[in-house]
Design a protein around this motif. Structure first.
Motif, PDB file in Angstrom:
ATOM      1  N   UNK A  19       0.783  -1.238   0.000  1.00  0.00           N
ATOM      2  CA  UNK A  19       0.000   0.000   0.000  1.00  0.00           C
ATOM      3  C   UNK A  19       0.820   1.297   0.000  1.00  0.00           C
ATOM      4  N   UNK A  20       1.790   1.460   0.912  1.00  0.00           N
ATOM      5  CA  UNK A  20       2.500   2.750   0.950  1.00  0.00           C
ATOM      6  C   UNK A  20       3.169   3.060  -0.382  1.00  0.00           C
ATOM      7  N   UNK A  21       3.745   2.029  -1.001  1.00  0.00           N
ATOM      8  CA  UNK A  21       4.431   2.229  -2.279  1.00  0.00           C
ATOM      9  C   UNK A  21       3.406   2.563  -3.360  1.00  0.00           C
ATOM     10  N   UNK A  22       2.372   1.728  -3.459  1.00  0.00           N
ATOM     11  CA  UNK A  22       1.369   1.907  -4.509  1.00  0.00           C
ATOM     12  C   UNK A  22       0.715   3.283  -4.392  1.00  0.00           C
ATOM     13  N   UNK A  23       0.329   3.645  -3.162  1.00  0.00           N
ATOM     14  CA  UNK A  23      -0.364   4.916  -2.964  1.00  0.00           C
ATOM     15  C   UNK A  23       0.455   6.105  -3.426  1.00  0.00           C
TER      16      UNK A  23
END
Lengths: 413, 419
Positions: free
Chosen positions: B119-123
């Motif tokens: 999530x942190x990367x994708x977001x």
């Protein structure tokens, strides 16, 4: 779900009833199975145009010769004038600018180029005091290139009988070319949506003024002001001569605007408008309707003190004809009509058709009958009432407005 | 008092024969107005169906411009399932299969699983302009589109860790179909639902196997997969509703609409046994309150002006009255009912480059309404409407359940039934 009053049917009758009751503080809901016949509105409401084929000058007087089974007679001739006045005021409060009088029909120019008597006419359209003459001698009819729902030749032919010299011209504008790419969608409402944005009016008016040179009056299709109600007036102000708007093949732009204004008025008064839902059945006990079940709300029944059935006639499926019976598809109420199919029709289609008089049977208080007994809190108003041939008489809207106001008054008593 | 009824035998399942050509559907079609390449609901639906039955060659790919908003069906006075006719034609006749992009957008479960794991990367990556340019040119996902954020911890994971155990303490029980959005993007909404249901005396449980409802698969032509997921969901619903006597509630209007109506109408997946007891949480709560079985107590100091937006599938279900009635029960809420208009996103539709302009054009009248409304925020029951409105207006959007949960006085509400 509990309301004071529930109205089944969201057309002219249902909305009139709903607005009247809500204005008096009743908590109302309207259940409508889809959009209503107001979408086909010509721009005028008729009260009584013809009796035995003769034009009626004074509808209030003309009603005297109607049979006792006619809705106007059942409402009571002593009440009609007052209810007619009330209808005009109710429409006015909803933001609908109508003019006309119940004791004096006026005339409007039809899409066939003829003069038709009528009661109330919406501000978009022009009222004439008599039907024998047309005030102008040089007219130009302007249509949108590619718009096939406006039959200019009929109007021209009709006006020729008034010795009017008519020219027909087309207006093409880039903004309408996009709609024309899809010929079946070159319709009144799609043209109206372009005008609603307000940016087209100026250029269009300019073209009208150029093409209208030499004419005394400009005739245009009534495609102005769908969601934006000021378009017709703005346009008329920019055109340098009188403008006559003529109704086109449905959908009717002034009609949809009227429906929206009535619905919004009802909602502003706290009314609940349930669109796209169907009443499937009711629970009856001791000749009272306790609640109704709808397709969308299922086991969450809709309860009310009084119910009003304004579900329309055959076209709106308020009553339905099967091969050998006519029935009310919601409750199975008694029907005022012949049980013998052979008696339903006159084989000459333009004759006074018996089936046009069929409707739900009521007692003198407009309460529906079931197996001969009145349902104490189920009232009936509008076209679902039998007893009139609205088409032959020119009385459809009048019956809807007056019977609805009358029924609302019974409930408010 | 026996009601008589006459059913003609020559009406097909999608009842196009009952169209009387009144053209009212075309008035309320939001696409027609902004994209003239779309033939409109009458031509694409009942009129076209006559032709296609004679010769499938009359099918036109432009039918895919339909948003499936069903506003034509709501307007139709004859009860014709216009939207279904159009979607069924896309399923039956389209020769153009889904692209890689369509498969990515449609597979919300698979993509959600991957994206929430990282999530942190994708977001942050999907907010970078060059990345969005690449997505735009390679995948044809419009670069204007803002992606919904993914949550680091999935709702299901949170539920098993923190909530599952105490759900047995209650006397009444429901199952919760959380949907992909709650699971991967917005677990707060699921938590809010549990807060309300627990306060109301109901234990909340997950279905044994929940699959994505499949609405995006249907819209993108992945019919086999959608049908498989639909069958799996109906089985899971049956287990809860029929075997355990636990109704299934959801917080997504589109998921529940798909399961109730699109499964039988478009996928031919029978759902009679479960349909009536699969519903929106707001309807479930409304019924309890309406029948006097529940009372919700709200905090005195919750004061908000809220505009309610009726999502298209809520309009079709006719259920917005449940959500608005509940919101109006909060003493400090001033509710403004927006005119019911489509926001234009239609799930994955608005992500597609070739449809982005149509999508935003459709939504413009609603955006104007919202921007002009003097409210603190907007309430709606649909998550994709939320993305669209938050991207296209200055207002934030909340699900009615989130609002109710925030305004709810949990202790006071619980005391009422614990006594």
């Amino acid at each position: 779900m509990k309301f004071d009053n529930i109205i089944i049917g969201g057309g002219l009758s249902g909305l009139t009833c709903g607005i009247k009751l809500a204005e008096q503080g009743r908590k109302c809901a309207i259940v409508s199975s889809g959009q209503s016949a107001i979408h086909f509105f010509s721009g005028s409401f008729d009260l009584l145009n013809w009796v035995s084929g003769q034009v009626v000058e004074n509808p209030l007087e003309g009603m005297g010769s109607l049979p006792d089974t006619h809705p106007y007679k059942r409402v009571g001739l002593e009440n009609v004038a007052c209810l007619a006045e009330e209808a005009l005021l109710l429409l006015d409060r909803a933001g609908l600018d109508f003019s006309g009088q119940a004791n004096q029909n006026h005339f409007v120019l039809t899409p066939m180029g003829t003069m038709k008597p009528t009661w109330l006419t919406l501000g978009d359209f022009t009222c004439f005091s008599q039907k024998e003459t047309f005030p102008w001698k040089q007219a130009v009819i302007l249509n949108f290139t590619g718009f096939v729902d406006f039959h200019t030749l009929f109007i021209k032919d009709g006006l020729a009988k008034f010795d009017v010299n008519v020219q027909i011209k087309n207006i093409a504008m880039e903004v309408f070319e996009a709609i024309r790419r899809n010929p079946s969608e070159m319709r009144s409402t799609n043209i109206a949506k372009k005008f609603d944005k307000g940016t087209v009016i100026e250029e269009f008016a300019q073209k009208v003024n150029e093409l209208g040179e030499g004419a005394e009056v400009v005739i245009l299709p009534a495609v102005f002001g769908l969601f934006n109600k000021s378009v017709a007036a703005e346009l008329k102000a920019k055109i340098n001569k009188p403008v006559l708007l003529i109704p086109v093949i449905p959908p009717s732009v002034p009609g949809i605007r009227s429906q929206i204004l009535l619905r919004q008025r009802f909602q502003e008064l706290g009314g609940t408008y349930l669109l796209g839902d169907n009443v499937e059945e009711g629970t009856f006990e001791n000749n009272r309707l306790l609640d109704i079940k709808t397709k969308n709300h299922g086991d969450i029944k809709l309860k009310a003190e009084q119910f009003i059935l304004t579900s329309g006639s055959f076209y709106s499926k308020g009553i339905v004809a099967a091969p050998n019976k006519i029935y009310d598809p919601i409750f199975g109420l008694d029907i005022d009509g012949d049980t013998d199919r052979a008696q339903w029709f006159d084989e000459k289609i333009f004759n006074d058709q018996p089936y046009m008089y069929y409707g739900v049977k009521t007692d003198k208080h407009f309460r529906a009958l079931m197996s001969g007994e009145p349902i104490g809190n189920l009232y009936v108003a509008g076209s679902v009432l039998g007893g009139a041939n609205a088409l032959k008489e020119g009385s459809g809207a009048g019956i809807c407005l007056l019977s609805s106001l009358h029924v609302a008054a019974q409930i408010l008593k | 008092m026996k009601k008589e009824k006459f059913e003609p035998f020559n009406i097909s399942d999608n009842n196009f024969e009952q169209c009387v050509k009144c053209t009212l559907c075309t008035v309320y079609c939001p696409v027609l107005e902004v994209n003239p390449d779309y033939p409109g609901p009458k031509q694409a639906g009942p009129d076209g169906e006559r032709m296609r039955l004679k010769n499938p060659g009359f099918y036109d790919e432009s039918l895919k411009l339909c948003l499936n908003c069903k506003r034509c069906e709501v307007a139709c006075p004859s009860g014709v399932k216009i939207g279904d006719i159009i979607q069924a034609a896309n399923i039956k006749y389209s020769k153009k299969g889904p692209s890689l992009r369509d498969m990515i957008l449609a597979n919300t479960d698979l993509v959600g699983t991957l994206a929430s794991t990282f999530a942190p990367v994708v977001n942050s990556v999907v907010t970078i302009k060059p990345v969005r340019r690449v997505l735009d040119s390679v995948l044809k996902i419009d670069h204007h589109r803002i992606f919904p954020k993914y949550s680091g911890e999935r709702f299901e994971t949170w539920f098993r860790k923190h909530a599952a155990a105490k759900q047995r303490d209650f006397n009444n029980h429901v199952s919760y179909f959380h949907g992909c959005y709650v699971n991967y993007n917005f677990p707060q909404l699921g938590k809010a639902l549990i807060k309300i249901m627990n306060a109301a005396g109901y234990g909340v449980h997950l279905l044994e196997k929940e699959k994505c409802c499949g609405v995006a698969l249907i819209a993108n032509g992945l019919i086999k997969q959608a049908t498989w997921q639909a069958r799996s969901n109906v089985k899971a619903f049956k287990k809860s509703i029929v075997e355990k006597g636990m109704p299934v509630i959801s917080t997504s209007s589109t998921c529940i609409f798909t399961i109730r109506d699109e499964y039988p109408h478009l996928l031919g997946v029978e759902n009679k046994e479960i349909r009536d007891e699969s519903e929106l949480a707001t309807r479930f709560l409304f019924r309890l309150i309406d029948s006097g079985k529940l009372k919700l107590i709200f905090k005195e100091d919750y004061k908000k002006r809220i505009a309610y937006h009726t999502a298209c599938h809520m309009e079709k279900l006719g259920w917005s009255i449940y959500s608005t009635s509940l919101l109006q029960m909060i003493p400090g809420v001033k509710l403004v009912q927006l005119e019911s208009l489509c926001c234009g996103i239609a799930g994955t539709y608005g992500f597609k480059k070739e449809k982005y302009n149509t999508s935003q054009g459709v939504g413009q009248p609603l955006f104007d309404q919202i921007n002009n409304a003097d409210v603190d925020f907007v309430a709606t029951d649909c998550e994709t409407c939320k993305w669209q409105i938050e991207m296209s207006t200055a207002k934030k959007v909340e699900n009615p359940i989130s609002i109710l949960a925030e305004a709810l006085d949990v202790e006071a509400t619980m005391e009422l039934w614990q006594e």
